[in-house]
Design a protein around this motif. Structure first.
Motif, mmCIF file in Angstrom:
data_model
loop_
_atom_site.group_PDB
_atom_site.id
_atom_site.type_symbol
_atom_site.label_atom_id
_atom_site.label_comp_id
_atom_site.label_asym_id
_atom_site.label_seq_id
_atom_site.Cartn_x
_atom_site.Cartn_y
_atom_site.Cartn_z
ATOM 1 N N GLY A 1 0.802 -1.177 0.035
ATOM 2 C CA GLY A 1 -0.056 0.044 0.131
ATOM 3 C C GLY A 1 1.081 1.144 -0.045
ATOM 4 N N ASN A 2 0.617 2.263 0.920
ATOM 5 C CA ASN A 2 1.391 3.543 0.840
ATOM 6 C C ASN A 2 2.564 3.288 1.672
ATOM 7 O OD1 ASN A 2 0.329 3.962 3.430
ATOM 8 N ND2 ASN A 2 -1.111 5.317 2.985
ATOM 9 N N GLY A 3 2.812 2.276 2.069
ATOM 10 C CA GLY A 3 3.955 2.149 3.078
ATOM 11 C C GLY A 3 3.717 2.266 4.527
ATOM 12 N N TYR A 4 2.754 2.371 4.970
ATOM 13 C CA TYR A 4 2.498 2.623 6.555
ATOM 14 C C TYR A 4 3.028 1.537 7.325
ATOM 15 C CZ TYR A 4 0.721 3.016 10.998
ATOM 16 O OH TYR A 4 0.441 3.138 12.645
ATOM 17 N N HIS A 5 2.914 0.016 7.070
ATOM 18 C CA HIS A 5 3.692 -0.801 7.754
ATOM 19 C C HIS A 5 5.071 -0.727 7.654
ATOM 20 C CE1 HIS A 5 -0.686 -2.565 7.770
ATOM 21 N NE2 HIS A 5 -0.304 -2.288 8.954
ATOM 22 N N MET A 6 5.590 -0.214 6.569
ATOM 23 C CA MET A 6 6.860 -0.487 6.241
ATOM 24 C C MET A 6 7.579 0.492 7.381
ATOM 25 S SD MET A 6 6.991 -0.002 2.073
ATOM 26 C CE MET A 6 8.573 0.299 2.057
ATOM 27 N N TRP A 7 7.021 1.576 7.495
ATOM 28 C CA TRP A 7 7.800 2.577 8.544
ATOM 29 C C TRP A 7 7.556 1.844 9.869
ATOM 30 C CZ3 TRP A 7 10.614 5.442 5.891
ATOM 31 C CH2 TRP A 7 10.054 5.981 4.625
ATOM 32 N N ARG A 8 6.644 1.434 10.283
ATOM 33 C CA ARG A 8 6.639 0.379 11.450
ATOM 34 C C ARG A 8 7.700 -0.435 11.702
ATOM 35 N NH1 ARG A 8 2.060 1.757 14.578
ATOM 36 N NH2 ARG A 8 3.386 0.867 16.034
ATOM 37 N N MET A 9 8.169 -1.127 10.510
ATOM 38 C CA MET A 9 9.035 -1.830 10.561
ATOM 39 C C MET A 9 10.348 -1.444 10.501
ATOM 40 S SD MET A 9 7.673 -4.379 7.042
ATOM 41 C CE MET A 9 5.954 -4.699 7.093
ATOM 42 N N VAL A 10 10.608 -0.127 9.864
ATOM 43 C CA VAL A 10 11.774 0.456 10.285
ATOM 44 C C VAL A 10 11.753 0.832 11.755
ATOM 45 C CG1 VAL A 10 12.955 2.772 9.552
ATOM 46 C CG2 VAL A 10 12.031 1.520 7.936
ATOM 47 N N GLY A 11 10.725 1.230 12.380
ATOM 48 C CA GLY A 11 10.660 1.419 13.740
ATOM 49 C C GLY A 11 10.947 0.318 14.628
ATOM 50 N N GLU A 12 11.019 -0.888 14.168
ATOM 51 C CA GLU A 12 11.307 -2.059 14.948
ATOM 52 C C GLU A 12 12.871 -2.413 14.709
ATOM 53 O OE1 GLU A 12 9.505 -3.673 17.259
ATOM 54 O OE2 GLU A 12 8.288 -2.235 17.142
ATOM 55 N N GLY A 13 13.529 -1.651 14.125
ATOM 56 C CA GLY A 13 15.030 -1.941 13.802
ATOM 57 C C GLY A 13 15.556 -2.504 12.504
ATOM 58 N N ALA A 14 14.564 -2.756 11.759
ATOM 59 C CA ALA A 14 14.732 -3.352 10.501
ATOM 60 C C ALA A 14 16.113 -2.709 9.512
ATOM 61 C CB ALA A 14 13.786 -3.503 9.507
ATOM 62 N N LYS A 15 16.847 -3.412 9.034
ATOM 63 C CA LYS A 15 17.957 -2.810 8.492
ATOM 64 C C LYS A 15 17.497 -2.134 7.267
ATOM 65 C CE LYS A 15 20.903 -5.752 6.584
ATOM 66 N NZ LYS A 15 21.901 -6.829 6.751
ATOM 67 N N MET A 16 16.942 -2.856 6.229
ATOM 68 C CA MET A 16 16.170 -2.247 5.248
ATOM 69 C C MET A 16 14.790 -2.982 4.974
ATOM 70 S SD MET A 16 17.270 -2.181 1.201
ATOM 71 C CE MET A 16 18.780 -0.916 0.995
ATOM 72 N N VAL A 17 14.026 -2.153 4.346
ATOM 73 C CA VAL A 17 12.522 -2.622 4.240
ATOM 74 C C VAL A 17 12.237 -2.062 2.749
ATOM 75 C CG1 VAL A 17 10.097 -2.499 4.883
ATOM 76 C CG2 VAL A 17 11.953 -2.344 6.599
ATOM 77 N N ILE A 18 11.811 -3.152 1.858
ATOM 78 C CA ILE A 18 11.482 -3.012 0.644
ATOM 79 C C ILE A 18 10.102 -3.485 0.341
ATOM 80 C CG2 ILE A 18 11.982 -3.522 -1.841
ATOM 81 C CD1 ILE A 18 14.764 -4.223 -0.992
#
Ligand SMILES: C[S@@+](CC[C@H](N)C(=O)[O-])C[C@H]1O[C@@H](n2cnc3c(N)ncnc32)[C@H](O)[C@@H]1O
Length: 323
Positions: A132-149
């Motif tokens: 979608g617009n990436g909402y959950h991607m930002w939350r994954m970054v917030g959980e410390g992911a190195k990179m989210v695609i």
């Protein structure tokens, strides 16, 4: 122009480097074909947004950016107008310098439901299919992911993602590519793959599960979230025409059947971790998504049925491992 050059540089060294054999060509092809009629105007809106690096960025408990000094009222109004020109906003909410983008979905509720069951994302390489617009991607970054695609073919969502990204300091850990899952080669590179809200849109759900498996490293984790029906392992709904007004819904299995599908595709350690009925509070019309929503998709006098007479939306999350 939304540019992917920086992404190519980011993956040039590491487990995704072989993707560069096909990806740039695919993106060039995408640029030449099938652009949405409003894509250029959406891109201009994104261009007109300022780059802001917030002094306070919270991606762990929300998607929230703030500055020590608030925006002046005129600039706040200008940014609000630009963001409103990218409506409808479906996934959120976002709080950006006291501009509260109240989206159709409380996507934060889904995240709260699934987070306790994920292996830690710290330092992980993550793929979010149908982001979608990436909402959950930002939350994954917030959980410390190195990179989210994230991959999602809907061009408005690409522009909404780019808009948020400019406003939260051009974060370099999350990238959205305008691709469908069927366009990915077998990358076998991701530690964690999410597919949330996509499976029922796929005509061939088992092929979708194989495509997801092909993106994972051995031992990697899949988080699969989809519409399900209440029922035993032998039950699956194949809507005749529409389901909750959606035209492109093909298979809605029971959670138990979905578990069997995952095992049949070679996943192991498969667990059903959540089943939740979608409420009228979780999916609704807002000032940022003004057209019809769940209330219009349910039978007028029975919230347990869709307008077509099928069971109302129930969603399950399963976690599974690639051997
Ligand atoms: C119901 S939304 C789910 C969004 C988000 N993952 C969530 O859970 O809130 C489904 C998304 O899948 C995307 N989609 C549709 N076909 C796709 C495909 N072939 N590959 C990847 N994504 C696709 C749509 O554009 C849409 O954004």
């Amino acid at each position: 122009m939304i540019d992917f050059g920086h992404f190519y540089q980011q993956i040039a060294i590491g487990p995704l480097s072989h993707w560069l054999e096909t990806l740039p060509c695919q993106i060039e092809q995408w640029k030449k074909t099938t652009q949405h009629g409003q894509f250029n105007s959406w891109q201009k809106i994104v261009q007109n947004l300022p780059n802001i690096t917030p002094t306070d960025l919270d991606l762990k408990t929300a998607v929230m950016a703030k500055n020590e000094y608030p925006l002046c009222p005129k600039e706040k109004q200008r940014i609000t107008q630009l963001l409103k020109s990218l409506m409808p906003w479906r996934k959120g909410p976002f709080s950006l310098y006291d501009i509260d983008i109240d989206c159709e979905w409380r996507s934060d509720w889904k995240w709260q439901r699934i987070l306790p069951y994920l292996s830690p994302l710290t330092d992980k390489l993550v793929l979010d299919v149908g982001c979608g617009n990436g909402y959950h991607m930002w939350r994954m970054v917030g959980e410390g992911a190195k990179m989210v695609i994230g991959i999602d073919p809907t061009q408005l969502f690409l522009c909404q993602f780019a808009a948020v990204r400019k406003l939260i300091g051009n974060n370099q850990q999350a990238y959205l590519l305008p691709l469908g899952i069927e366009q990915l080669p077998s990358l076998a590179a991701f530690d964690t793959v999410f597919s949330m809200g996509v499976l029922y849109h796929r005509r061939s759900p088992l092929d979708h599960l194989y495509q997801l498996k092909n993106q994972l490293v051995s031992g990697g984790e899949l988080i699969l979230e989809s519409l399900v029906i209440d029922g035993d392992e032998n039950q699956c709904l194949i809507p005749n025409d529409r389901y909750a007004q959606m035209r492109n819904v093909y298979f809605i299995p029971s959670a138990k059947m979905l578990k069997i599908w995952l095992e049949k595709c070679g996943f192991c350690d498969v667990y059903i971790v959540d089943q939740t009925v979608t409420t009228l509070e979780e999916q609704r019309k807002t000032a940022w998504m003004e057209t019809e929503s769940l209330a219009n998709f349910l039978a007028p006098n029975n919230i347990h049925l869709t307008v077509e007479g099928y069971p109302a939306p129930l969603r399950a999350t399963l976690v599974a491992k690639k051997r």
